[in-house]
Scaffold this motif. Structure first.
Motif, mmCIF file in Angstrom:
data_model
loop_
_atom_site.group_PDB
_atom_site.id
_atom_site.type_symbol
_atom_site.label_atom_id
_atom_site.label_comp_id
_atom_site.label_asym_id
_atom_site.label_seq_id
_atom_site.Cartn_x
_atom_site.Cartn_y
_atom_site.Cartn_z
ATOM 1 N N TYR A 13 2.940 113.849 -81.996
ATOM 2 C CA TYR A 13 2.775 114.062 -83.563
ATOM 3 C C TYR A 13 2.053 115.259 -83.643
ATOM 4 C CZ TYR A 13 4.543 109.661 -84.492
ATOM 5 O OH TYR A 13 5.402 108.557 -84.589
ATOM 6 N N GLY A 66 15.702 125.649 -75.460
ATOM 7 C CA GLY A 66 15.229 125.680 -74.171
ATOM 8 C C GLY A 66 15.261 124.335 -73.418
ATOM 9 N N ASN A 67 15.737 124.020 -72.110
ATOM 10 C CA ASN A 67 15.699 122.890 -71.484
ATOM 11 C C ASN A 67 14.477 122.490 -70.852
ATOM 12 O OD1 ASN A 67 15.601 124.083 -69.295
ATOM 13 N ND2 ASN A 67 17.961 124.083 -68.853
ATOM 14 N N SER B 28 19.250 127.181 -71.726
ATOM 15 C CA SER B 28 19.438 126.121 -72.904
ATOM 16 C C SER B 28 20.465 124.993 -72.564
ATOM 17 C CB SER B 28 20.395 126.973 -73.973
ATOM 18 O OG SER B 28 19.257 127.638 -74.526
ATOM 19 N N ARG B 29 20.787 125.020 -71.276
ATOM 20 C CA ARG B 29 21.770 124.010 -70.842
ATOM 21 C C ARG B 29 20.918 122.529 -70.483
ATOM 22 N NH1 ARG B 29 25.574 125.330 -65.678
ATOM 23 N NH2 ARG B 29 26.343 126.856 -67.143
ATOM 24 N N ARG B 30 21.811 121.474 -71.092
ATOM 25 C CA ARG B 30 21.010 120.440 -71.383
ATOM 26 C C ARG B 30 20.965 119.710 -69.756
ATOM 27 N NH1 ARG B 30 23.863 117.819 -74.359
ATOM 28 N NH2 ARG B 30 24.879 116.643 -72.981
ATOM 29 N N LEU B 31 19.945 119.303 -69.164
ATOM 30 C CA LEU B 31 19.873 118.637 -67.914
ATOM 31 C C LEU B 31 20.408 117.203 -67.883
ATOM 32 C CD1 LEU B 31 16.225 120.063 -66.684
ATOM 33 C CD2 LEU B 31 18.494 121.144 -66.220
ATOM 34 N N MET B 34 19.009 113.500 -69.935
ATOM 35 C CA MET B 34 17.819 113.971 -70.661
ATOM 36 C C MET B 34 18.037 113.190 -72.144
ATOM 37 S SD MET B 34 15.186 115.361 -69.747
ATOM 38 C CE MET B 34 14.467 116.177 -71.129
ATOM 39 N N ILE B 37 15.793 110.127 -73.327
ATOM 40 C CA ILE B 37 14.541 110.635 -73.592
ATOM 41 C C ILE B 37 14.409 111.627 -74.823
ATOM 42 C CG2 ILE B 37 12.322 111.988 -72.742
ATOM 43 C CD1 ILE B 37 13.678 111.622 -69.702
ATOM 44 N N LEU B 38 15.206 112.298 -75.072
ATOM 45 C CA LEU B 38 15.362 113.381 -76.342
ATOM 46 C C LEU B 38 15.416 112.382 -77.596
ATOM 47 C CD1 LEU B 38 17.391 116.175 -75.224
ATOM 48 C CD2 LEU B 38 14.904 116.065 -75.345
ATOM 49 N N GLU B 41 12.519 110.367 -78.330
ATOM 50 C CA GLU B 41 11.227 111.307 -79.107
ATOM 51 C C GLU B 41 11.622 111.458 -80.561
ATOM 52 O OE1 GLU B 41 9.761 114.748 -77.130
ATOM 53 O OE2 GLU B 41 10.914 114.264 -75.125
ATOM 54 N N HIS B 42 12.965 111.771 -80.665
ATOM 55 C CA HIS B 42 13.364 111.901 -82.245
ATOM 56 C C HIS B 42 13.090 110.554 -82.998
ATOM 57 C CE1 HIS B 42 14.547 116.021 -82.582
ATOM 58 N NE2 HIS B 42 15.134 116.083 -81.250
ATOM 59 N N LEU B 44 10.714 108.356 -82.448
ATOM 60 C CA LEU B 44 9.136 108.363 -82.316
ATOM 61 C C LEU B 44 8.668 109.027 -83.578
ATOM 62 C CD1 LEU B 44 7.994 108.059 -78.850
ATOM 63 C CD2 LEU B 44 8.006 106.109 -80.499
ATOM 64 N N PHE B 45 9.346 110.362 -83.680
ATOM 65 C CA PHE B 45 8.818 111.305 -84.666
ATOM 66 C C PHE B 45 9.522 110.858 -86.084
ATOM 67 C CE2 PHE B 45 8.698 115.522 -86.489
ATOM 68 C CZ PHE B 45 7.292 115.734 -86.303
ATOM 69 N N HIS B 46 10.588 110.208 -86.148
ATOM 70 C CA HIS B 46 11.161 110.183 -87.535
ATOM 71 C C HIS B 46 11.292 108.374 -87.571
ATOM 72 C CE1 HIS B 46 12.339 114.445 -87.847
ATOM 73 N NE2 HIS B 46 12.741 114.123 -86.717
ATOM 74 N N PRO B 47 10.219 107.699 -88.055
ATOM 75 C CA PRO B 47 10.197 106.292 -88.032
ATOM 76 C C PRO B 47 11.390 105.776 -88.829
ATOM 77 C CG PRO B 47 7.871 107.425 -88.456
ATOM 78 C CD PRO B 47 8.673 108.422 -88.694
ATOM 79 N N ARG B 321 18.515 123.617 -85.493
ATOM 80 C CA ARG B 321 18.610 122.217 -85.026
ATOM 81 C C ARG B 321 18.814 121.028 -86.203
ATOM 82 N NH1 ARG B 321 19.322 125.038 -81.364
ATOM 83 N NH2 ARG B 321 18.454 125.064 -79.335
#
Lengths: 167, 462
Positions: A13, A66-67, B28-31, B34, B37-38, B41-42, B44-47, B321
Motif C-alpha cells: 500500500y 523490470g523483472n 524485462s523478461r518475466r521469470l 511469477m 504472485i503478480l 499483488e494486483h 490485493l491492491f485493487h479490492p 501498463r
C-alpha cells in the motif's frame, strides 16, 4: 510469517501511495526503494533485511518495469554497498543518510535509464529534483519506518545509545 | 550470532551474483512462476477485483463489423497479398506462427493453417513452400504418432525453413547462382555459383555458403547479388530453378577486400510471414477455385470479447501498463479497439491480465505495411523501444535494406503471432520514420478507452 505478510501488505500500500505521488508530480516523486534500502542497511540486522528487500522487489515487479531479478539486483547492490561502509560512517546522522540516499537515488535512476529505457531517461522520469527530494525525505522515512518494523532485529548503532551501553 | 549475520551477508552477495545474468541482458523478461504472485499483488491492491465474478461486465461480441473505411483498408491489404502469390503455386496458406531457433538466430519452423490426413502426408512430406518467388522451406510431417495426431487435431502443418539444422542429420544443401543487380552489370558477367546450407544459430546470417566459385568475387562494389536456385540432380532434383534464396552478404578484410566467409540473407524474415504457398501437388491439393475463395477472405475479423481496464500506470512516464479484467483472458491475446490493435496481454491469471502496448521495450513484433500508391504489401519485423508522451517507438529489424520512400505513407497492420494475435489488425496510419526508428503517433494508441476488446479464440492457445 504473519508479521512478514502484514509488512509486505503495508509495503504494497505504501508503493501504491508512491505511484499516486509519481502520477501527480511527474518526475518529482522521491524514490521509496532508496529509503527502504537505507533503512534495511543502516537500521536492521542482515537476518531481517530480506523481509524488507524481498517485498519491495516484488511490489516493484508488479507495478514498475523490470523483472524480479532486475529489482533484486538493484536493491542488493545498494544494500551490500551500504553494509560494507556502515562501519566507517556515523550512519545515525541525518546528513550522512541524506548524502547516501542522494547517491543511491542517482545510481538507481541512471541504472534504470541505461537498462530499461532507450532515450537515456529513467522510465520513472525521475530527475535531479526527484533525487534531491529522495535525499531530503529519506532520514524522515527511516524514522517513520522504525515503528513499522515491529519485531525485526535491529542493528547495533555505531554511536552507542544509553540502552545499548554495557551495564 | 554475529557469525550468522556475517554469513547471511555472503548469501546476499551470492544472490546478487545469481540474479545478475537474468537482470542485465533481459531486465524485462518475466521469470517463470511469477504470474500468480503478480496477480495476487494486483488483487490485493485493487479490492474491486475481489468481486470480479459479480461485477464483470464482459462478454463475447458476436456482431462486430468494421466501418467502411476500415473495410476498405483490409481489402487493400488482401489485394496486396494476392499480388505477391506465386502463380505456379497450388494453394495459399495462412501462417499461424514462427518458432524455434535456426541458422542466424532466426526461427526455423512455421506452422501453417491447413488440415491434413495420413494419406495427404505422402505427398505433403518435403513439399516446397514459397512466398511469391522466394523459397521459404519444406513441409515436414513428424514421424512420431503423437506429434502427428496433435498437429492433425489442431489443423496445422509444420514447415522446416531453409535455416533449419536437424540435430544428428545432414544439413540440407542447395545449389544457387548469384547475379549482380547493379545498374552497370552486364548479362555476360560471370555469375557466382554457390552451394548453401543452414548456418549456426550464432552466425550472423541464416544461410552459409559452403562452396562458391569464384571465391574472391567482389560483391560489395558490384552488388547487390541475388541468389537464385540452380537446377541440381544431386541436391534437389524436384525443385524448379529460379526460386530466390536471398542476397549475398560477404565478410571481407576491409583493405584487401579478401572474402573471409560468404553468407546469404533471405528476402523474408520468418516472423514476418503471414501467407505462403505450397508448390506442387496441384492434383492432390484442394481445387484452385476453392483456394481462390479462401484467398478472397484471408483475414476474417477475429472473434472478440469485451474487457474492462481496471488500472492504468501513471501517465507521462516512460512506460505504460494496463490491468484488465475479462473472461477467458490469455497471455499473447491482442487488445483491440474496433479494427485497431492497441497492445498485447503480457500475463493473465484468473480473469485479470496485464496488458502492455505494442511498443513495450524488448518485444519483437511482425507487422505488414501496405505501401499505398503501388498497393504492395511489405512485411516488417520491429522491436519495441517503449513510448514517450508523443509516440510509440520501434526499431526496424527487417528488412535490413531500406529503399527511398520506405514507410513514407500507407497503413500498418499486425503480422501473425499465434491464433490469439492474428494478422490483418489495423495498427495505425500515422507514423514517421527516422533512420531505422519508427514512431507511431496515433493518440488513441497512447490513451486506451475504459472498455476494450480482446481477440478471442475457442479452446487452448496455439
Amino acid at each position: 510469517m504473519i508479521g512478514f505478510l502484514l509488512r509486505s501488505l503495508g509495503l504494497l500500500y505504501l508503493s501504491g501511495a508512491e505511484l499516486l505521488v509519481v502520477e501527480r508530480t511527474h518526475g518529482l516523486a522521491p524514490d521509496l526503494s532508496v529509503a527502504w534500502v537505507c533503512f534495511a542497511a543502516l537500521r536492521l540486522q542482515p537476518s531481517s533485511a530480506w523481509q524488507i528487500l524481498l517485498p519491495v522487489a516484488l511490489v516493484r515487479t508488479a507495478f514498475f518495469p523490470g523483472n524480479l531479478a532486475f529489482h533484486l539486483v538493484f536493491l542488493l547492490a545498494g544494500y551490500l554497498l551500504l553494509m560494507s561502509i556502515r562501519g566507517f560512517i556515523v550512519s545515525e546522522r541525518w546528513q550522512t543518510q541524506m548524502v547516501l540516499a542522494f547517491l543511491m537515488a542517482l545510481a538507481f535512476g541512471t541504472g534504470r535509464a541505461l537498462l530499461l529505457s532507450e532515450d537515456f531517461l529513467d522510465p520513472m522520469r525521475s530527475s535531479w529534483g526527484a533525487w534531491f527530494l529522495t535525499a531530503l525525505t529519506t532520514p524522515g522515512l527511516i524514522l517513520l519506518a522504525e515503528p513499522l518494523a515491529g519485531r525485526l532485529r535491529r542493528a547495533p548503532t555505531s554511536v552507542l545509545l544509553s540502552e545499548e551501553l554495557p551495564s | 550470532m554475529r557469525r550468522l549475520e556475517g554469513r547471511l551477508l555472503k548469501v546476499y552477495a551470492l544472490l546478487f551474483l545469481v540474479c545478475l545474468p537474468f537482470a542485465l541482458p533481459h531486465p524485462s523478461r518475466r521469470l517463470p512462476g511469477m504470474v500468480p504472485i503478480l496477480a495476487l499483488e494486483h488483487i490485493l491492491f485493487h479490492p474491486s477485483l475481489w468481486f470480479s465474478a459479480v461485477s464483470a461486465d464482459t462478454g463475447a461480441l458476436e456482431d462486430w463489423q468494421p466501418e467502411s473505411r476500415e473495410k476498405r483498408a483490409l481489402l487493400n491489404l488482401e489485394r496486396g497479398l494476392q499480388q505477391e502469390a506465386n502463380p505456379q503455386a497450388s494453394e495459399p496458406l495462412k501462417v499461424r506462427r514462427a518458432y524455434g531457433m535456426g541458422g542466424g538466430g532466426w526461427p526455423d519452423h512455421l506452422l501453417l493453417e491447413r488440415g491434413w490426413s495420413d494419406e495427404d502426408s505422402v505427398w505433403l512430406e518435403g513439399c516446397p513452400v514459397v512466398r511469391g518467388q522466394d523459397l521459404v522451406g519444406f513441409v515436414h510431417v513428424p514421424r512420431g504418432r503423437r506429434e502427428r495426431s496433435e498437429l492433425q487435431k489442431r489443423g496445422l502443418l509444420q514447415v522446416q525453413l531453409l535455416n533449419h539444422r536437424a540435430p544428428g542429420s545432414k544439413i540440407r544443401r542447395f545449389a544457387g547462382m548469384a547475379r549482380s543487380l547493379h545498374p552497370k552489370a552486364r548479362k555476360s558477367d560471370r555469375p557466382i555459383r554457390l552451394v548453401l546450407g543452414a548456418s549456426h544459430p550464432k552466425d550472423p546470417f541464416p544461410l552459409h555458403s559452403l562452396r562458391s566459385s569464384p571465391e574472391q568475387a567482389d560483391t560489395r562494389s558490384r552488388g547487390p547479388f541475388l541468389v537464385q536456385l540452380m537446377e541440381s540432380r544431386e541436391l534437389h532434383p524436384s525443385l524448379p530453378d529460379g526460386l530466390v534464396l536471398g542476397w549475398i552478404r560477404d565478410e571481407v578484410y576491409a583493405r584487401e577486400g579478401c572474402v573471409l566467409s560468404r553468407w546469404v540473407l533471405p528476402r523474408w524474415h520468418p516472423a514476418s510471414l503471414v501467407q505462403v504457398e505450397l508448390l506442387g501437388g496441384h492434383d492432390k491439393s484442394p481445387a484452385r477455385g476453392s483456394a481462390g475463395t479462401q484467398a478472397r477472405h484471408p483475414w476474417p475479423a477475429p472473434k472478440r470479447s469485451k474487457a474492462r481496464v481496471v488500472w492504468r500506470s501513471p501517465g507521462g512516464l516512460g512506460y505504460r501498463r494496463y490491468l484488465i479484467q475479462g473472461n477467458g483472458l490469455r497471455a499473447g491475446m491482442a487488445i483491440l479497439d474496433g479494427a485497431y490493435c492497441l497492445g498485447r496481454i503480457e500475463w493473465a491469471q484468473g480473469g485479470i491480465a496485464l496488458a502492455v502496448p505494442l511498443s513495450r521495450r524488448g518485444s519483437v513484433l511482425p507487422m505488414l505495411w501496405w505501401r499505398g500508391p503501388d498497393r504492395k504489401v511489405e512485411a516488417l519485423v520491429l522491436e519495441g523501444l517503449g513510448s514517450n508522451r508523443q509516440a510509440d517507438r520501434f526499431r526496424l529489424l527487417h528488412p535490413t535494406v531500406l529503399d527511398r520512400g520506405f514507410l513514407d505513407q500507407g497503413l500498418l497492420f499486425s503480422g501473425t503471432m499465434g491464433s490469439d494475435y492474428p494478422a490483418g489488425l489495423l495498427i495505425t496510419g500515422l507514423f514517421r520514420r527516422r533512420g531505422r526508428i519508427l514512431e507511431l503517433e496515433d493518440a488513441s494508441l497512447l490513451d486506451w478507452p475504459d472498455m476494450i476488446e480482446v481477440s478471442h479464440t475457442e479452446g487452448p492457445s496455439r
